[in-house]
Design an enzyme around this catalytic site. Structure first.
Site, PDB file in Angstrom:
ATOM      1  N   CYS A  15       1.065  -1.054  -0.422  1.00 29.52           N
ATOM      2  CA  CYS A  15      -0.192  -0.221   0.216  1.00 29.52           C
ATOM      3  C   CYS A  15       0.786   1.515  -0.168  1.00 29.52           C
ATOM      4  CB  CYS A  15      -1.035   0.034   1.073  1.00 29.52           C
ATOM      5  SG  CYS A  15      -0.159  -0.065   2.786  1.00 29.52           S
ATOM      6  N   CYS A  18       3.715   1.706   2.284  1.00 33.97           N
ATOM      7  CA  CYS A  18       5.176   1.215   1.880  1.00 33.97           C
ATOM      8  C   CYS A  18       5.994   1.804   1.191  1.00 33.97           C
ATOM      9  CB  CYS A  18       4.807   0.219   1.939  1.00 33.97           C
ATOM     10  SG  CYS A  18       3.621  -1.453   2.577  1.00 33.97           S
ATOM     11  N   ASP A 427      11.031  30.164 -30.541  1.00 34.45           N
ATOM     12  CA  ASP A 427      12.409  30.593 -31.456  1.00 34.45           C
ATOM     13  C   ASP A 427      11.658  30.107 -32.631  1.00 34.45           C
ATOM     14  OD1 ASP A 427      15.196  31.196 -31.672  1.00 34.45           O
ATOM     15  OD2 ASP A 427      15.755  28.712 -32.591  1.00 34.45           O
ATOM     16  N   ASP A 621      14.498  24.271 -30.867  1.00 32.83           N
ATOM     17  CA  ASP A 621      15.239  23.338 -31.137  1.00 32.83           C
ATOM     18  C   ASP A 621      16.604  23.071 -31.406  1.00 32.83           C
ATOM     19  OD1 ASP A 621      15.475  24.873 -33.444  1.00 32.83           O
ATOM     20  OD2 ASP A 621      15.249  23.712 -34.970  1.00 32.83           O
ATOM     21  N   ASP A 625      18.946  27.258 -27.877  1.00 38.31           N
ATOM     22  CA  ASP A 625      18.058  26.984 -27.183  1.00 38.31           C
ATOM     23  C   ASP A 625      18.445  26.591 -25.794  1.00 38.31           C
ATOM     24  OD1 ASP A 625      17.113  28.785 -29.121  1.00 38.31           O
ATOM     25  OD2 ASP A 625      16.076  26.296 -30.110  1.00 38.31           O
TER      26      ASP A 625
END
Length: 726
Positions: A15, A18, A427, A621, A625
């Site tokens: 549970c 734990c 960008d 990308d 960046d």
């Protein structure tokens, strides 16, 4: 400091208390920087300093508090372990059902006054049926409770053992009193203890089956991989297992076959279906020198490729690793459940004890049986399993669904936070635009074009490639550069055939003292059309103007409109001049423009927007960046970009489809709503169930059934996410 990362398979968790206990203990170890424990996957991920702590010491500490731990290795077959565990559960469940059914019939006699064979009502017959259920099927609960007791803690096992043992041993006591002649009608609750264990085992079995479905996304990804590859060896085609392919091997892939591993085409051309990677159904044309990705489908042409990545280094393996890691990272919303679970079991034991005392002394006038039943019901119904499963199951399904749609979340925390985004900064190049610019205008002679193309051939900028391609198409012969210098954000300086060139912005020319008056009008026209215009000076004299345009992605405006509908501000960030940036922004409906931004200043712009108290996402990308992606609240890398950008980001959008950004936000909304539903029902279940049990309105076996099915209902609700439309 030797930072290392390790994963451990944890056994014995039943549970939320734990997983919370292990989490708390491991995080307190000297040398551990971060540890998370996932109840659903039964894994612990630990980042630690190997100079201060070893893997064996981590395992030893987990075992000391009563749980099993083993480091997960490539050789460990986790699927086989899950199947074995499911078989054990099923075997015990069948035995439990067979033995409990006669006891269930005796309960019907109590309810409806049925005339049953005397043997069924015999205490020793019932004891013979109940004992294997209690101590064989239910032995795992005793083991778990004892281990928790040794470490001065409690969990679901503790509650089940206390509840069922009270019913079992009270019934045994009543049977002995009957045998000795002290009572003619013993009050037996063997059926209650047996049914509680049977129903809990049934719930565990259903829960195990359901939990295995939450991780099917990883299985789907792995099943996409080709099993064999056609390798060219000694000019002969040989079929080998994909595991035997080596970097540098030449592979032949025919129409209709999957690309076995990552590589580069060296011969032939074809269209590849990359939908498993990008979600985009339209095949992508590929030819010599183009990269291909393992598990994508070759549709119409035979190609020869050279292997560049195999095994764990392939793009597919990287995607699977990201999804697995994401499913192990704890979302902040889960901390609430963890905190409550750590206190929950001791509080429940206290409530059950108080219930017994109140019933025994104030309600039933010393009747042990009447006081025992509601106390048992409180213990059984209060198990916090549903609470522990509420968050991780939803996170697993959400990250898996994202991966199937080309959206990779690097952690549950990012999946949770994405729906809070108020501002998205794009960008320009490669995100809003296609990132494949073309020369549209050139004013100058062919000799200048030769020098210009030769100079730009040493540059890695996308605009440089467009200029070089244009020069080659115009028939110029490229020469080598004697000197080359990239002037970040402004242009380049190069020496070709002994002549010095400056190529770039107005500011660059002014800084070099070069008169640009003759080009002002042409520059203004180009920029008003959204083109990037550059000036070319040779030996200190302006001699040419060239304009390049990067076209806007087809669905950019549609995506921006969708983000606006969701109340999100959209900003564009670019190194281009103000007029070019505004032209692009106006064409797609972007709210705000930051133009002429140097690469090193992008992170500062992101921080500026965050300082306004907004939750900001950055979409990029390129290598430049990466700092901005890292500093933002949510960094989103376009998967067509560089590995550095993808590494720095929190979310990776595979294939460059901008519509996946709004889908990622939508998925975050749906996942968080699903988690809140789970937590609501888990809290409501315990809040209502405990008092109902305490006032004696819930039989113990009904409490057992309710507890078992509460966990199943939470997992089932999480599985609904798999059908969500993004």
């Amino acid at each position: 400091m030797a930072n290392e990362h390790a994963e451990f398979k944890i056994t014995g968790m039943t549970c939320a208390s734990c997983s919370a206990r292990i989490d708390k203990v491991v995080n307190k170890l000297d040398g551990v920087s971060q540890a998370t424990v996932n109840l659903t996957t039964e894994k612990a991920t630990v980042d630690f300093d190997a100079d201060k702590l070893t893997r064996a010491e981590i395992i030893e500490r987990i075992e000391r508090i009563g749980f099993g731990a083993a480091e997960i290795s490539e050789e460990m077959d986790l699927d086989a372990k899950k199947e074995e565990e499911e078989r054990k559960l099923k075997r015990k469940l069948i035995i439990s059902v067979i033995l409990t059914t006669p006891l269930l019939i005796t309960m019907l006699d109590h309810l409806f006054g049925m005339n049953l064979p005397a043997i069924l009502m015999n205490p020793w017959f019932q004891l013979a049926l109940a004992t294997p259920v209690q101590f064989y099927v239910g032995w795992q609960f005793y083991v778990g409770a004892f281990k928790r007791l040794r470490s001065f803690s409690a969990n679901m096992d503790t509650l089940v053992v206390m509840g069922t043992s009270a019913a079992y041993f009270y019934s045994l006591y009543e049977g002995i009193m009957w045998q000795l002649g002290y009572t003619q009608h013993p009050h037996l609750y063997f059926e209650a203890s047996a049914m509680i264990i049977t129903l809990i085992m049934f719930g565990k079995y259903l829960e195990h089956k359901a939990k295995s479905q939450t991780s099917t996304a990883i299985g789907k990804l792995l099943s996409m991989q080709a099993k064999e590859a056609r390798v060219l060896r000694d000019n002969e085609e040989v079929m080998v297992s994909v595991e035997d392919v080596q970097v540098g091997d030449l592979l032949i892939v025919k129409p209709g076959e999957k690309i076995p591993v990552d590589g580069v085409i060296v011969k032939g051309a074809s269209a590849l279906d990359e939908s498993m990677l990008t979600g985009e159904s339209i095949p992508v044309e590929k030819t010599v020198d183009d990269e291909v990705v393992g598990a994508t489908l070759n549709t119409n042409g035979t190609i020869t490729m050279r292997t560049t990545k195999v095994g764990k280094d392939t793009a597919l393996s990287a995607i699977v690793k990201i999804v697995e890691d994401a499913q192990g990272v704890k979302a902040p919303i889960q901390r609430l459940a963890d905190v409550i679970s750590s206190y929950f079991v001791p509080i429940v034991i206290g409530i059950a004890t108080l219930t017994f005392i109140v019933w025994y002394f104030f309600i039933s006038n010393g009747n042990v049986e009447a006081a025992l039943i509601p106390a048992i019901s409180v213990l059984v119904i209060a198990c916090p399993c549903a609470l522990g499963l509420a968050t991780p199951t939803s996170i697993m399904v959400g990250t898996g669904l994202g991966a199937e749609n080309g959206i990779l979340f690097k952690g549950g925390d990012h999946l949770e936070k994405t729906h809070l985004v108020e501002t998205i900064i794009f960008d320009k190049t490669g995100t809003i635009t296609k990132g494949v610019p073309e020369v549209t205008d050139y004013i100058g002679d062919k000799e200048t074009l030769r020098l210009l193309s030769s100079a730009e051939n040493d540059s890695e900028h996308p605009l440089a490639k467009a200029i070089v391609d244009y020069g080659v198409d115009e028939g110029v012969q490229l020469a080598g550069t004697e000197q080359f210098e990239a002037l970040s954000g402004h242009g380049i300086r190069a020496v070709v055939d002994g002549r010095e060139l400056y190529v770039g912005t107005r500011k660059l020319m002014r800084d070099q003292g070069i008169d640009i008056g003759s080009a002002d009008e042409d520059m203004s026209v180009y920029e008003s059309q959204g083109k990037t215009a550059m000036l070319v000076a040779v030996d200190g004299v302006l001699v040419a103007t060239i304009a390049v345009q990067d076209t806007v992605k087809d669905n950019a405006k549609e995506v921006i409109d969708k983000l606006h509908e969701e109340g999100i501000e959209v900003i564009i960030l670019t190194g281009d001049n103000q007029r070019t940036a505004e032209y692009i922004a106006n064409s797609v409906g972007i709210d705000k423009v930051y133009a002429e931004v140097l690469p090193g200043d992008k992170a500062d712009i992101v921080q500026l927007e965050m300082d306004k108290g907004k939750v900001v996402a950055m979409v990029g990308d390129g290598i430049n960046d990466a700092p901005a992606l890292a500093v933002s609240d949510i960094g989103i890398a376009i998967g067509t970009g560089t590995e550095v950008a993808i590494e720095a980001a929190d979310i990776t959008i595979l294939g460059g489809d901008l519509s996946l950004i709004s889908k990622a936000i939508n998925l975050s909304h749906k996942t968080i709503r699903n988690i809140k539903q789970n937590l609501f029902w888990a809290f409501l279940y315990n809040t209502l169930g405990i008092p109902i049990a305490a006032v004696g309105l819930l039989a113990p076996w009904v409490a057992g059934a309710a507890m078992a099915f509460s966990s199943v209902s939470v997992v089932t609700n999480s599985l609904r996410l798999k059908r969500a439309k993004l």
